[in-house]
Design an enzyme around this catalytic site. Structure first.
Site, PDB file in Angstrom:
ATOM      1  CG  HIS A  51       1.772  -8.804   5.752  1.00  0.00           C
ATOM      2  ND1 HIS A  51       2.883  -8.815   6.563  1.00  0.00           N
ATOM      3  CD2 HIS A  51       1.846  -7.661   5.031  1.00  0.00           C
ATOM      4  CE1 HIS A  51       3.595  -7.735   6.348  1.00  0.00           C
ATOM      5  NE2 HIS A  51       2.988  -7.014   5.424  1.00  0.00           N
ATOM      6  CB  ILE A  91      -5.920  -3.145   0.668  1.00  0.00           C
ATOM      7  CG1 ILE A  91      -6.130  -1.617   0.602  1.00  0.00           C
ATOM      8  CG2 ILE A  91      -7.043  -3.883  -0.064  1.00  0.00           C
ATOM      9  CD1 ILE A  91      -5.980  -1.007  -0.770  1.00  0.00           C
ATOM     10  CB  ALA A 141      -4.398   2.476   2.020  1.00  0.00           C
ATOM     11  CB  ALA A 149       0.885   0.815   7.438  1.00  0.00           C
TER      12      ALA A 149
END
Length: 172
Positions: free
Chosen positions: A90, A84, A82, A58
């Protein structure tokens, strides 16, 4: 009082769309991409008018979006990824920085960017959201590309007011 109102336009015919997809959390990102591309096609965007670029994660999405925006070849861009939550800070860093970078590209380059980088607490939430969020990104990109064109034409209409025939000849 009667006011003018722009109606959303989801006609993707002729629009050029650039997609940047993260490979991190790949099954979810592939699900986002599949749903997004399927919806773009349903909206009339052809495969030859779509470019899909993948990046490691990302945080790399904004740079790839910037390069696509700089090319001037696209009417809208889409960010797919994504993030998660894990057990460290982080998650917040990646979520905040990628989101900020994606928004900055849209504003700096004046190009619509649909942000479909999921930020979820767990894998199950990501899987549950990937299909609809992918479709939503496609609809957002098409609608905003058409809105940008319509608003640019408004700006052009204002410039035409009060201009003489000589000015019209210069533009021809």
């Amino acid at each position: 009082m009667e006011i003018g109102q722009y109606q959303p336009n989801l006609d993707g015919d002729g629009l050029r769309i650039g997609i940047v997809q993260s490979r991190f959390n790949e099954p979810v990102c592939n699900g986002l991409a599949d749903a997004c591309i399927e919806e773009l096609e349903r909206l009339g965007v052809t495969g030859e008018d779509v470019l899909l670029v993948t990046v490691p994660g990302a945080l790399e999405i904004p740079l790839a979006l910037q390069k696509l925006a700089e090319s001037g070849q696209f009417d809208a861009l889409i960010a797919l990824g994504a993030v998660i939550r894990g057990e460290t800070y982080h998650f917040e860093l990646v979520s905040n920085e990628s989101g900020s970078g994606i928004s900055r590209i849209a504003l700096d380059f004046g190009i619509p960017v649909a942000n479909a980088v999921l930020t979820t607490e767990n894998d199950e939430q990501a899987v549950a959201r990937m299909t609809e969020k992918g479709r939503d990104a496609a609809r957002t990109a098409v609608e905003m590309a058409n809105l940008a064109v319509a608003l640019e034409q408004l700006d052009g209409d204002e410039d035409d007011e009060g201009e003489g025939e000589d000015d019209e000849e210069e533009r021809a």
